[in-house]
Design an enzyme around this catalytic site. Structure first.
Site, short mmCIF file in Angstrom:
data_model
loop_
_atom_site.label_atom_id
_atom_site.label_comp_id
_atom_site.label_asym_id
_atom_site.label_seq_id
_atom_site.Cartn_x
_atom_site.Cartn_y
_atom_site.Cartn_z
N CYS A 3 0.85 -1.19 0.00
CA CYS A 3 0.00 0.00 0.00
C CYS A 3 0.89 1.23 0.00
O CYS A 3 2.05 1.15 -0.42
CB CYS A 3 -0.99 -0.03 1.16
SG CYS A 3 -0.24 -0.02 2.81
N ASN A 6 2.28 1.49 4.34
CA ASN A 6 2.60 0.21 5.01
C ASN A 6 2.31 0.28 6.51
O ASN A 6 3.00 -0.33 7.32
CB ASN A 6 4.07 -0.20 4.77
CG ASN A 6 4.40 -1.64 5.18
OD1 ASN A 6 5.53 -1.93 5.56
ND2 ASN A 6 3.45 -2.54 5.12
N CYS A 8 -1.47 0.83 7.36
CA CYS A 8 -2.91 0.54 7.50
C CYS A 8 -3.33 -0.74 6.76
O CYS A 8 -3.65 -1.75 7.38
CB CYS A 8 -3.75 1.72 6.99
SG CYS A 8 -3.48 3.25 7.90
N ARG A 9 -3.33 -0.69 5.42
CA ARG A 9 -3.91 -1.79 4.65
C ARG A 9 -2.98 -2.98 4.50
O ARG A 9 -3.37 -4.13 4.80
CB ARG A 9 -4.32 -1.29 3.25
CG ARG A 9 -5.51 -0.35 3.28
CD ARG A 9 -5.67 0.40 1.97
NE ARG A 9 -4.59 1.36 1.77
CZ ARG A 9 -4.44 2.14 0.71
NH1 ARG A 9 -5.32 2.05 -0.28
NH2 ARG A 9 -3.44 3.00 0.62
N SER A 10 -1.75 -2.75 4.02
CA SER A 10 -0.88 -3.91 3.73
C SER A 10 -0.46 -4.69 4.98
O SER A 10 -0.32 -5.92 4.89
CB SER A 10 0.32 -3.52 2.86
OG SER A 10 1.12 -2.54 3.46
N ASP A 117 -8.26 3.70 1.04
CA ASP A 117 -7.31 4.13 2.06
C ASP A 117 -8.09 4.58 3.30
O ASP A 117 -8.85 5.55 3.22
CB ASP A 117 -6.50 5.29 1.47
CG ASP A 117 -5.53 5.88 2.45
OD1 ASP A 117 -5.50 5.44 3.62
OD2 ASP A 117 -4.80 6.80 2.06
#
Ligand code: 4NP
Length: 145
Positions: A3, A6, A8-10, A117
């Protein structure tokens, strides 16, 4: 799993996929295309939603995606179109490019949807991201097994 930050999402994608492939000898990692958060823990809201689902991601620290990742991984799942483009810009050849996939295409083939995001929003965004990634990782894990 890639993301922007690195944090939040990944990190969630890494933790979720690892939890589904726990007995397999498979290298799973995450990175960001941006430098803002290098060395940081995942966002507290990602840590919290992972914890709620029985997954601990506090061993992770943010790092930047590097060109060597093309050599070290067979598949590079990106969270959205922006990061797809950012990773493709680093590709050295067609073989590198062919490794890059939008993660939600695992669930919705060819639709090229983004994992939104959640950084600037509230807790609901993190729950939503968790559920999207959980569904995608279920399919990815089944393909790998
Ligand atoms: P991520 O979320 O890409 O899912 O880790 C973000 C984290 C930080 C920022 C943007 C997105 N930021 O602009 O600092």
């Amino acid at each position: 799993m890639v993301c922007l930050g690195n944090i939040c999402r990944s990190p969630l994608a890494e933790g979720i996929l690892k939890s589904k492939l726990i007995t397999k000898d498979i290298q799973i990692d995450s990175a960001g295309t941006g430098s803002y958060h290098i060395g940081e823990l995942p966002d507290p809201r990602s840590i919290a939603v992972a914890n709620k689902n029985g997954i601990n991601i506090t061993n992770q620290r943010a790092r930047k995606f590097v060109v060597e990742d093309f050599d070290n991984f067979d598949i590079i799942y990106v969270m959205d179109a922006y990061n797809y483009d950012a990773v493709l810009k680093l590709a050295r050849n067609e073989a590198d490019k062919a490794k890059v996939e939008l993660i939600l295409n695992a669930v919705f083939p060819n639709e090229n949807l983004d994992v939104p995001d959640p950084y600037s929003g509230g807790d609901y965004g993190f729950k939503n991201v968790f559920n999207m990634l959980n569904e995608a990782c279920d399919i990815i894990a089944k393909k790998i097994i």
